[in-house]
Every structure is written in structure tokens, then in C-alpha cells.
Scaffold this active site. Structure first.
Site, PDB file in Angstrom:
ATOM      1  N   GLY A 155       0.855  -1.193   0.000  1.00  0.00           N
ATOM      2  CA  GLY A 155       0.000   0.000   0.000  1.00  0.00           C
ATOM      3  C   GLY A 155       0.888   1.239   0.000  1.00  0.00           C
ATOM      4  O   GLY A 155       2.043   1.199  -0.436  1.00  0.00           O
ATOM      5  N   ARG A 156       0.343   2.320   0.523  1.00  0.00           N
ATOM      6  CA  ARG A 156       1.072   3.595   0.465  1.00  0.00           C
ATOM      7  C   ARG A 156       2.413   3.506   1.191  1.00  0.00           C
ATOM      8  O   ARG A 156       3.439   3.972   0.692  1.00  0.00           O
ATOM      9  CB  ARG A 156       0.254   4.710   1.112  1.00  0.00           C
ATOM     10  CG  ARG A 156      -1.125   4.914   0.525  1.00  0.00           C
ATOM     11  CD  ARG A 156      -1.853   5.930   1.415  1.00  0.00           C
ATOM     12  NE  ARG A 156      -3.236   6.093   1.102  1.00  0.00           N
ATOM     13  CZ  ARG A 156      -4.223   5.363   1.637  1.00  0.00           C
ATOM     14  NH1 ARG A 156      -3.958   4.401   2.509  1.00  0.00           N
ATOM     15  NH2 ARG A 156      -5.476   5.591   1.305  1.00  0.00           N
ATOM     16  N   ILE A 157       2.389   2.923   2.407  1.00  0.00           N
ATOM     17  CA  ILE A 157       3.631   2.894   3.194  1.00  0.00           C
ATOM     18  C   ILE A 157       4.619   1.902   2.578  1.00  0.00           C
ATOM     19  O   ILE A 157       5.821   2.184   2.477  1.00  0.00           O
ATOM     20  CB  ILE A 157       3.332   2.576   4.677  1.00  0.00           C
ATOM     21  CG1 ILE A 157       2.432   3.658   5.278  1.00  0.00           C
ATOM     22  CG2 ILE A 157       4.627   2.462   5.476  1.00  0.00           C
ATOM     23  CD1 ILE A 157       1.925   3.373   6.687  1.00  0.00           C
ATOM     24  N   ARG A 178      -2.170  -8.284  -1.927  1.00  0.00           N
ATOM     25  CA  ARG A 178      -3.423  -8.890  -2.402  1.00  0.00           C
ATOM     26  C   ARG A 178      -3.595  -8.662  -3.894  1.00  0.00           C
ATOM     27  O   ARG A 178      -4.028  -9.511  -4.635  1.00  0.00           O
ATOM     28  CB  ARG A 178      -4.619  -8.269  -1.665  1.00  0.00           C
ATOM     29  CG  ARG A 178      -5.016  -9.041  -0.423  1.00  0.00           C
ATOM     30  CD  ARG A 178      -6.150  -8.371   0.245  1.00  0.00           C
ATOM     31  NE  ARG A 178      -5.896  -6.919   0.325  1.00  0.00           N
ATOM     32  CZ  ARG A 178      -6.640  -6.058   0.958  1.00  0.00           C
ATOM     33  NH1 ARG A 178      -7.726  -6.463   1.556  1.00  0.00           N
ATOM     34  NH2 ARG A 178      -6.347  -4.771   1.010  1.00  0.00           N
ATOM     35  N   ILE A 237       6.459  -2.977  10.755  1.00  0.00           N
ATOM     36  CA  ILE A 237       5.979  -1.641  11.150  1.00  0.00           C
ATOM     37  C   ILE A 237       4.459  -1.562  10.977  1.00  0.00           C
ATOM     38  O   ILE A 237       3.891  -0.476  10.965  1.00  0.00           O
ATOM     39  CB  ILE A 237       6.651  -0.511  10.327  1.00  0.00           C
ATOM     40  CG1 ILE A 237       6.562  -0.796   8.811  1.00  0.00           C
ATOM     41  CG2 ILE A 237       8.064  -0.269  10.778  1.00  0.00           C
ATOM     42  CD1 ILE A 237       6.972   0.381   7.938  1.00  0.00           C
ATOM     43  N   ALA A 238       3.803  -2.740  10.831  1.00  0.00           N
ATOM     44  CA  ALA A 238       2.377  -2.735  10.505  1.00  0.00           C
ATOM     45  C   ALA A 238       1.524  -2.792  11.773  1.00  0.00           C
ATOM     46  O   ALA A 238       1.081  -1.751  12.288  1.00  0.00           O
ATOM     47  CB  ALA A 238       2.071  -3.889   9.565  1.00  0.00           C
ATOM     48  N   ARG A 239       1.316  -3.987  12.281  1.00  0.00           N
ATOM     49  CA  ARG A 239       0.525  -4.185  13.487  1.00  0.00           C
ATOM     50  C   ARG A 239       1.014  -5.443  14.191  1.00  0.00           C
ATOM     51  O   ARG A 239       1.431  -6.397  13.532  1.00  0.00           O
ATOM     52  CB  ARG A 239      -0.956  -4.398  13.151  1.00  0.00           C
ATOM     53  CG  ARG A 239      -1.766  -3.140  12.995  1.00  0.00           C
ATOM     54  CD  ARG A 239      -1.999  -2.411  14.325  1.00  0.00           C
ATOM     55  NE  ARG A 239      -2.797  -1.218  14.157  1.00  0.00           N
ATOM     56  CZ  ARG A 239      -2.321   0.003  13.859  1.00  0.00           C
ATOM     57  NH1 ARG A 239      -1.036   0.202  13.706  1.00  0.00           N
ATOM     58  NH2 ARG A 239      -3.144   1.031  13.734  1.00  0.00           N
ATOM     59  N   GLU A 268       0.657  -5.510  22.607  1.00  0.00           N
ATOM     60  CA  GLU A 268       1.389  -4.332  23.100  1.00  0.00           C
ATOM     61  C   GLU A 268       0.494  -3.497  24.008  1.00  0.00           C
ATOM     62  O   GLU A 268      -0.720  -3.481  23.824  1.00  0.00           O
ATOM     63  CB  GLU A 268       1.912  -3.490  21.917  1.00  0.00           C
ATOM     64  CG  GLU A 268       0.836  -2.925  21.018  1.00  0.00           C
ATOM     65  CD  GLU A 268       1.413  -2.229  19.782  1.00  0.00           C
ATOM     66  OE1 GLU A 268       2.261  -2.817  19.081  1.00  0.00           O
ATOM     67  OE2 GLU A 268       0.993  -1.087  19.542  1.00  0.00           O
ATOM     68  N   HIS A 286       6.048   1.272  19.134  1.00  0.00           N
ATOM     69  CA  HIS A 286       4.989   1.721  18.224  1.00  0.00           C
ATOM     70  C   HIS A 286       5.083   3.230  17.972  1.00  0.00           C
ATOM     71  O   HIS A 286       4.174   3.990  18.308  1.00  0.00           O
ATOM     72  CB  HIS A 286       3.597   1.346  18.758  1.00  0.00           C
ATOM     73  CG  HIS A 286       2.551   1.328  17.687  1.00  0.00           C
ATOM     74  ND1 HIS A 286       1.468   0.476  17.694  1.00  0.00           N
ATOM     75  CD2 HIS A 286       2.411   2.066  16.560  1.00  0.00           C
ATOM     76  CE1 HIS A 286       0.716   0.701  16.622  1.00  0.00           C
ATOM     77  NE2 HIS A 286       1.276   1.664  15.926  1.00  0.00           N
ATOM     78  N   GLY A 288       6.039   4.486  14.803  1.00  0.00           N
ATOM     79  CA  GLY A 288       6.217   4.650  13.360  1.00  0.00           C
ATOM     80  C   GLY A 288       5.874   6.045  12.864  1.00  0.00           C
ATOM     81  O   GLY A 288       6.562   6.605  12.006  1.00  0.00           O
TER      82      GLY A 288
END
Ligand code: DGY
Length: 333
Positions: A155-157, A178, A237-239, A268, A286, A288
Site C-alpha cells: 500500500g502507500r507505506i 493482495r 511496522i504494521a501491526r 502491546e 509503536h 512509526g
């Protein structure tokens, strides 16, 4: 009378002032994360809520907050908000995309570089007073420039990370997502679409940037880690929850991959004890999107959405996730 709005966490004074110009605002200056019961109690009579990634908003909560019409988050990830439940009840939800893309990609790159070049490990070694002499293989890591950058979630990141790798560090970029990117974007990023398996087998540095959902839970676990090169690094760096942290701790301890850089964790702010024990991982809490200009932009975007939905005259919220609810009669009025 101004509509009432709840702000769930401490915010910048100027952002609160912007809210007060349009709303009757209840804040959380103590910045303690409220329990679900406390959140429910404070939401009574509120038309809107400004949330971050730390509050859970679901159907059960909405059912006991019949006035609530807008849930506006300053985070881009919205796995803490049950979007279908909000849509079913006519509650507008917005997130904060775009404004944090470059800042978050910067941290992804920083963690990847720190993992590859053993920066945190080296600093701990030095602070412990163990640096007594130069030696030929002291803290040797792996190169970033020219190495293959693998991105899971484009995606964007993910694209912003790819751009840094391709144009700043001459890294061949492979990705799995995807859906495939437009060929023009692939060409600009020098990025090649591959299967998830090829991504895991081929990447020298894997960066994970997929959104969290039930489908992405433990997308990278023991089986996937076993496919990676023993010299590879993994950066998340997502979740939390996308990587199986227990399996990652084992892979790091046993040297099945070389190193990891993690900004997000399952459960977390708790961190899996196995990750705290291994030296070859760099951990950040967290952060980012944590630069002041970016956090301000995120907060202001959430305010823009609240003002658009609940202000007079109502306007189209800039980053609504379910704008279709605006076609229905407003809830609670
Ligand atoms: C986001 O915006 O989703 C970041 O992870 C900060 O919570």
C-alpha cells in the site's frame, strides 16, 4: 448548542482549541487509557468521538451510545474499530491515511538498517563496557545497499519503503500484495510482483506493511520464517499479531534468520519475553508515525473529519471509511 465530542487521549492544545471552536469537548488530560466501562460512561450524550489506535469501538458499545454519529481516528490502521458494526448503525468512521506515510516509511527503513547493521546490539555492547579493542569481525552485519528488499503489503507505506530502497540504496525490490500494482508504479519503484513464498525465500530484508485483519493474523509464523534466508532480516511496522512473536523469538534465538526490527507487538504494550531475551532484535514502542509534524497532521485530519460530519453546515468528511452512511438520516437526532 454545540455538539458534544469526547477526545479519548491527551492531545496538542492547539488541536483541542480547534475542536472547542465547534464542539463542547471532554478531554482526557491524564492520558490514562480508559476501561471499556469508563469509555462507555463518558460517551453518553456525545455525538462524536476522537479516537487513537488504543480504544476499541464495537457494536455493543455503539448500542449503548445512541447519540454517537461519528468515530474519527487519528490512526491510519483501524483494526480497533468494528467498521461493519459502525456502518450497520449509521455511524461515520474516518481514519488518517497519507499524512503519516513518509514518516512511517522512514522508521521502517531505520529499523531495517539497524537490524541489518546491528546498531542496537552494538550500542548495548558499548554501554556494557565490553568494547576493549577493534577486531576484524566485530559486530559484522549485512549490507543494505544492493540487497534484495522484500515488501509484504504494497500500500502507500509499502511503496514509500520501496522508493527509499530502489532510489536511495539501489535495492532490487520484490513484493507480495493482495493485488498487483499498476505497471507504471511497478516501473517507478523497480518492483517485481512475486508469490508470498518467493518473497520469503528471496528477500534479504523483509519489511511487513500489511493492515491487520483476521486474514492477516500470524501471516508470518514458524512456517514462513523457516522459508527465509538465515542471513535475512525481518521488519514489522504494521501491526502486532501479523507476525507470530513467539515463533519469531525462537527463529531469532536459533539463528534461523539473522535479525529483526519491530515497532509493533502482539498484545502491546506488553512484549513477548522471548523477544526481550534475544540480542538480534531492535525494538521500538509503536512510534512509526511519531514526529511532531506528522502527529499534528494526523490529529488535525481527525478534527477535519469531525467538523465536516458534525459541524454546520455538514460537509463531506475528507477521509471517511464508510461515506455511504451519510446518505441515511443522521443517528441520534
Ligand atoms: C497508525 O496510524 O495506524 C499508526 O500505527 C499509529 O497508531
Amino acid at each position: 448548542m454545540k455538539p458534544a465530542v469526547l477526545v479519548t487521549r491527551r492531545l496538542f492544545d492547539d488541536v483541542i482549541a480547534r475542536l472547542r471552536a465547534t464542539f463542547d469537548v471532554e478531554t482526557n488530560d491524564a492520558d490514562q487509557v480508559w476501561t471499556p466501562d469508563e469509555l462507555r460512561a463518558r460517551l453518553q450524550g456525545k455525538s462524536g468521538v476522537f479516537v487513537t489506535g488504543t480504544e476499541r469501538i464495537d457494536g455493543a458499545l455503539l448500542d449503548v451510545c445512541p447519540m454517537l454519529r461519528a468515530v474519527c481516528s487519528m490512526a491510519v490502521g483501524y483494526n480497533n474499530i468494528d467498521l461493519p458494526a459502525c456502518t450497520a448503525r449509521g455511524v461515520l468512521v474516518s481514519n488518517a491515511p497519507d499524512v503519516l506515510t513518509e514518516t512511517t516509511a522512514d522508521l521502517g527503513f531505520a529499523l531495517m538498517m539497524a537490524a541489518a547493521r546491528r546498531v542496537a546490539e552494538g550500542e548495548r555492547f558499548l554501554r556494557r563496557g565490553e568494547w576493549t579493542q577493534w577486531s576484524v569481525d566485530l559486530l559484522c552485519g549485512s549490507d543494505v545497499h544492493g540487497a534484495t528488499l522484500g515488501i509484504l503489503g504494497m500500500g502507500r507505506i509499502g511503496q514509500a519503503v520501496a522508493r527509499r530502497g530502489a532510489h536511495g540504496f539501489r535495492m532490487p525490490v520484490i513484493y507480495h500484495n493482495r493485488s498487483r500494482l499498476d505497471p507504471a508504479i511497478e516501473a517507478e519503484l523497480g518492483a517485481r510482483y512475486v508469490s508470498k513464498e518467493e518473497l520469503l525465500r528471496t528477500a534479504d530484508h523483509l519489511v511487513i506493511v500489511v493492515p491487520y485483519s483476521a486474514a492477516s493474523h500470524h501471516l508470518v509464523g514458524a512456517v514462513e520464517l523457516a522459508l527465509m534466508k538465515p542471513t535475512a532480516t525481518l521488519t514489522n511496522i504494521a501491526r502486532g499479531g501479523i507476525v507470530d512473536d513467539a515463533a519469531l523469538a525462537v527463529a531469532l534465538r536459533e539463528g534461523r534468520i539473522a535479525a529483526a526490527g519491530l515497532d509493533v507487538f502482539e498484545g502491546e504494550p506488553s512484549v513477548h519475553p522471548g523477544l526481550l531475551e534475544v540480542p538480534n532484535v531492535v525494538l521500538t514502542p509503536h512510534v512509526g508515525s511519531a514526529t511532531l509534524p506528522t502527529r499534528r497532521a494526523m490529529a488535525n485530519l481527525a478534527v477535519d473529519n469531525l467538523v465536516a460530519v458534525l459541524g454546520t453546515p455538514a460537509q463531506r468528511p475528507p477521509t471517511a471509511l464508510n461515506p455511504e452512511v451519510l446518505q441515511r438520516p443522521p443517528r441520534g437526532v
